[in-house]
Design a protein around this motif. Structure first.
Motif, PDB file in Angstrom:
ATOM      1  N   GLY A 122       1.119  -0.947   0.273  1.00 50.71           N
ATOM      2  CA  GLY A 122       0.234  -0.311  -0.087  1.00 50.71           C
ATOM      3  C   GLY A 122       0.638   1.181   0.026  1.00 50.71           C
ATOM      4  O   GLY A 122       0.090   1.912  -0.505  1.00 50.71           O
ATOM      5  N   THR A 123       2.282   1.343  -0.242  1.00 47.91           N
ATOM      6  CA  THR A 123       3.203   2.298  -0.139  1.00 47.91           C
ATOM      7  C   THR A 123       3.765   2.086  -1.056  1.00 47.91           C
ATOM      8  O   THR A 123       4.459   1.390  -1.118  1.00 47.91           O
ATOM      9  N   TYR A 124       3.490   3.499  -1.178  1.00 44.20           N
ATOM     10  CA  TYR A 124       5.098   2.983  -2.772  1.00 44.20           C
ATOM     11  C   TYR A 124       6.772   3.756  -2.407  1.00 44.20           C
ATOM     12  O   TYR A 124       6.302   5.253  -1.422  1.00 44.20           O
ATOM     13  N   ILE A 125       7.227   3.726  -2.755  1.00 44.57           N
ATOM     14  CA  ILE A 125       8.914   3.459  -2.012  1.00 44.57           C
ATOM     15  C   ILE A 125       9.832   3.713  -3.243  1.00 44.57           C
ATOM     16  O   ILE A 125       9.544   2.506  -4.192  1.00 44.57           O
ATOM     17  N   ALA A 126      11.065   4.624  -3.210  1.00 38.72           N
ATOM     18  CA  ALA A 126      11.281   4.711  -4.648  1.00 38.72           C
ATOM     19  C   ALA A 126      12.688   4.973  -3.459  1.00 38.72           C
ATOM     20  O   ALA A 126      12.998   5.510  -2.402  1.00 38.72           O
ATOM     21  N   PHE A 127      14.323   4.603  -4.170  1.00 44.05           N
ATOM     22  CA  PHE A 127      15.316   4.507  -3.547  1.00 44.05           C
ATOM     23  C   PHE A 127      16.165   5.635  -5.174  1.00 44.05           C
ATOM     24  O   PHE A 127      16.380   4.403  -6.378  1.00 44.05           O
ATOM     25  N   ASP A 128      17.427   5.582  -4.209  1.00 47.48           N
ATOM     26  CA  ASP A 128      18.122   6.485  -5.594  1.00 47.48           C
ATOM     27  C   ASP A 128      19.584   7.044  -5.152  1.00 47.48           C
ATOM     28  O   ASP A 128      19.463   6.702  -4.092  1.00 47.48           O
ATOM     29  N   ILE A 129      20.621   6.703  -6.049  1.00 49.06           N
ATOM     30  CA  ILE A 129      21.479   7.803  -5.305  1.00 49.06           C
ATOM     31  C   ILE A 129      22.146   8.908  -6.063  1.00 49.06           C
ATOM     32  O   ILE A 129      22.008   9.009  -7.403  1.00 49.06           O
ATOM     33  N   VAL A 130      22.142  10.051  -5.526  1.00 48.33           N
ATOM     34  CA  VAL A 130      21.770  11.327  -5.375  1.00 48.33           C
ATOM     35  C   VAL A 130      23.672  11.771  -5.484  1.00 48.33           C
ATOM     36  O   VAL A 130      23.986  11.513  -4.625  1.00 48.33           O
ATOM     37  N   ALA A 131      23.264  12.733  -6.735  1.00 48.05           N
ATOM     38  CA  ALA A 131      24.841  13.102  -6.993  1.00 48.05           C
ATOM     39  C   ALA A 131      24.922  14.757  -5.566  1.00 48.05           C
ATOM     40  O   ALA A 131      24.113  15.411  -6.386  1.00 48.05           O
ATOM     41  N   ILE A 132      25.284  15.333  -5.026  1.00 50.90           N
ATOM     42  CA  ILE A 132      25.202  16.199  -4.173  1.00 50.90           C
ATOM     43  C   ILE A 132      26.803  17.223  -5.269  1.00 50.90           C
ATOM     44  O   ILE A 132      26.145  18.227  -5.159  1.00 50.90           O
ATOM     45  N   SER A 133      27.338  16.708  -5.257  1.00 49.98           N
ATOM     46  CA  SER A 133      28.434  16.959  -5.744  1.00 49.98           C
ATOM     47  C   SER A 133      29.080  16.611  -7.271  1.00 49.98           C
ATOM     48  O   SER A 133      28.958  14.852  -6.860  1.00 49.98           O
ATOM     49  N   PRO A 134      30.066  16.485  -8.082  1.00 49.95           N
ATOM     50  CA  PRO A 134      30.814  15.695  -8.122  1.00 49.95           C
ATOM     51  C   PRO A 134      31.247  14.943  -7.674  1.00 49.95           C
ATOM     52  O   PRO A 134      31.680  13.547  -8.275  1.00 49.95           O
ATOM     53  N   SER A 135      31.967  14.700  -6.657  1.00 50.20           N
ATOM     54  CA  SER A 135      32.611  13.965  -5.193  1.00 50.20           C
ATOM     55  C   SER A 135      31.655  13.480  -4.512  1.00 50.20           C
ATOM     56  O   SER A 135      32.913  12.252  -4.165  1.00 50.20           O
ATOM     57  N   GLN A 136      30.575  13.606  -3.847  1.00 48.87           N
ATOM     58  CA  GLN A 136      30.348  13.132  -2.982  1.00 48.87           C
ATOM     59  C   GLN A 136      28.688  12.877  -3.563  1.00 48.87           C
ATOM     60  O   GLN A 136      27.227  13.458  -4.629  1.00 48.87           O
ATOM     61  N   LEU A 137      27.834  11.826  -2.868  1.00 44.83           N
ATOM     62  CA  LEU A 137      26.944  10.872  -3.205  1.00 44.83           C
ATOM     63  C   LEU A 137      26.360  10.029  -2.158  1.00 44.83           C
ATOM     64  O   LEU A 137      26.729  10.564  -1.297  1.00 44.83           O
ATOM     65  N   GLU A 138      24.798  10.324  -2.095  1.00 44.06           N
ATOM     66  CA  GLU A 138      23.772  10.822  -1.218  1.00 44.06           C
ATOM     67  C   GLU A 138      22.655   9.057  -1.220  1.00 44.06           C
ATOM     68  O   GLU A 138      22.142   8.907  -2.535  1.00 44.06           O
ATOM     69  N   PHE A 139      22.744   8.614  -0.326  1.00 41.88           N
ATOM     70  CA  PHE A 139      21.761   7.508  -0.689  1.00 41.88           C
ATOM     71  C   PHE A 139      20.006   7.680  -0.547  1.00 41.88           C
ATOM     72  O   PHE A 139      20.648   8.082   1.040  1.00 41.88           O
ATOM     73  N   ARG A 140      18.840   7.959  -0.951  1.00 43.38           N
ATOM     74  CA  ARG A 140      18.292   8.644  -0.843  1.00 43.38           C
ATOM     75  C   ARG A 140      17.078   7.577  -0.441  1.00 43.38           C
ATOM     76  O   ARG A 140      17.183   6.649  -1.709  1.00 43.38           O
ATOM     77  N   THR A 141      15.556   7.767  -0.278  1.00 47.56           N
ATOM     78  CA  THR A 141      15.099   6.878  -0.376  1.00 47.56           C
ATOM     79  C   THR A 141      12.747   8.290  -0.391  1.00 47.56           C
ATOM     80  O   THR A 141      13.344   9.464  -0.105  1.00 47.56           O
ATOM     81  N   PHE A 142      12.763   7.978  -1.214  1.00 46.21           N
ATOM     82  CA  PHE A 142      11.370   8.588  -1.938  1.00 46.21           C
ATOM     83  C   PHE A 142       9.652   7.724  -1.723  1.00 46.21           C
ATOM     84  O   PHE A 142       9.569   6.978  -2.099  1.00 46.21           O
ATOM     85  N   ALA A 143       8.595   8.573  -1.007  1.00 47.22           N
ATOM     86  CA  ALA A 143       7.333   8.126  -0.381  1.00 47.22           C
ATOM     87  C   ALA A 143       6.543   8.966  -1.388  1.00 47.22           C
ATOM     88  O   ALA A 143       6.861  10.088  -2.005  1.00 47.22           O
ATOM     89  N   THR A 144       5.785   8.096  -2.291  1.00 48.74           N
ATOM     90  CA  THR A 144       4.590   8.206  -2.664  1.00 48.74           C
ATOM     91  C   THR A 144       4.736   8.953  -4.669  1.00 48.74           C
ATOM     92  O   THR A 144       4.181   8.318  -5.533  1.00 48.74           O
TER      93      THR A 144
END
Length: 370
Positions: A189-211
């Motif tokens: 019942g709840t949509y969840i997405a995930f991604d590795i997002v570029a904060i800068s050219p050298s730094q990445l962050e794993f994030r999740t997204f609802a809806t």
């Protein structure tokens, strides 16, 4: 639309800006690995190749300019894994780089913990469990410090998003586990997405997204709705389906043990079973990684939830003056489709952009929320 590519070394230091590319083909997919094939003039070989070999994990940042300024395309960085030097029959020399987006980093780890360990068997919200798995296999919580990439890859704070899930996953690929968790939360019942997002050219962050992964453009709740319809000229290649072919209404799960001593759990959906005299459709989940009866039971429940009938809808967004990618909608957004009087909310979960000598094409694929 204008595009620009910044070539960086493996640590994100900029080496060159390439706006004189020959062609490119770029695909991004929600919760899966995307691909970029980029053709460049040979003058960039000094940054791409080391001798005859591609420089592995050379980084490319792709920028797009839908309006007045360039922005990072779909928030990701592309990592080089293949390279080719090509001389055509006409004597034209180009270099082709084949890259994957940052999500493919999740496929470089298994859950390297024994069955029954807290790092390989969890009950938690989908969001928090995903982040714990990444921290324990890529970050500072990895028990083997050689696996710690936290200097380059951080993890977003826990947000408590998604459904509560119980799951065991020892020795399995991290990306596969995360995809299964996202699917289990969605089916519950709840949509969840995930991604590795570029904060800068050298730094990445794993994030999740609802809806949704991107912006909500649903009608009539959104302040900026986007309605797609064949009658409006902005929706084509529609496929509306109803699929019971992989349905499971009664599931067994087998945990550790042999013969009569094996731990067995069951789960069922009596409503679907009672729709037909032949409505009991059985399936089996292999849960031998655990002896915990609750976890085995949860595996059976998960199998029933994941194999419900599918109401499917797919289609292609057609560009019009009021339906332009990067301006009116973007990657991971939710939009509304109107097909034969039925209103269907859809994810824009796959984007493909191609630029060749013949021009630009944008292929945006829809998937229904239903």
């Amino acid at each position: 639309m204008d595009y620009q590519f910044v070539i960086c070394d493996q640590y994100g230091n900029a080496l060159a800006v390439a706006d004189d590319y020959t062609s490119f083909d770029c695909v991004r997919v929600v919760n899966d690995v995307g691909a970029l094939v980029l053709d460049l003039p040979p003058k960039y070989d000094q940054y791409i190749f080391s001798g005859a070999d591609i420089i592995p994990d050379l980084r490319i940042l792709m920028y797009a300019k839908p309006t007045n300024a360039f922005s990072l395309y779909t928030d990701t960085i592309w990592f080089a894994r293949k390279g080719r030097k090509i001389l055509s029959g006409k004597g034209e020399r180009t270099s082709t780089i084949i890259l994957s987006d940052a999500i493919q980093l999740l496929n470089r780890r298994i859950v390297a913990y024994n069955s029954g360990a807290s790092q390989a068997s969890k009950t938690d919200q989908a969001d928090d469990m995903m982040k714990a798995i990444v921290r324990e296999n890529f970050g500072s919580l990895a028990t083997d410090t050689d696996r710690d990439w936290s200097a380059y890859l951080s993890v977003e704070v826990d947000l408590g998003l998604g459904q509560s899930i119980s799951k065991s996953f020892s020795r399995r690929k991290v990306l596969r586990v995360l995809k299964e968790l996202a699917d289990a939360s969605y089916q519950a019942g709840t949509y969840i997405a995930f991604d590795i997002v570029a904060i800068s050219p050298s730094q990445l962050e794993f994030r999740t997204f609802a809806t949704q992964r991107g912006v909500d453009h649903r009608w009539p709740t959104s302040t900026n709705p986007l309605i797609l319809s064949p009658e409006f000229g902005n929706l084509a290649n529609v496929d509306r389906g109803y699929d019971h072919s992989n349905e499971i209404t009664y599931a067994y799960a087998g945990g550790q043990g042999e013969g009569a001593s094996r731990v067995i759990g069951t789960a069922s959906d009596t409503t679907r079973i009672n729709q037909s005299p032949f409505g009991r459709i059985e399936g089996f989940a292999d849960a031998r990684m655990t002896s915990d009866t609750t976890q085995v039971q949860d595996e059976a429940r998960s199998l029933v939830k994941q194999n419900v009938p599918r109401n499917t809808f797919s289609g292609k967004i057609v560009e019009t003056p009021s339906t332009i990618y990067g301006l009116h909608y973007g990657f991971g957004d939710v939009v509304t489709a109107n097909f034969e009087g039925e209103v269907i909310d859809c994810y824009v979960d796959k984007i493909r952009v191609r630029v060749t000598q013949d021009g630009e094409s944008v292929d945006s694929q829809l998937r229904a929320l239903i």
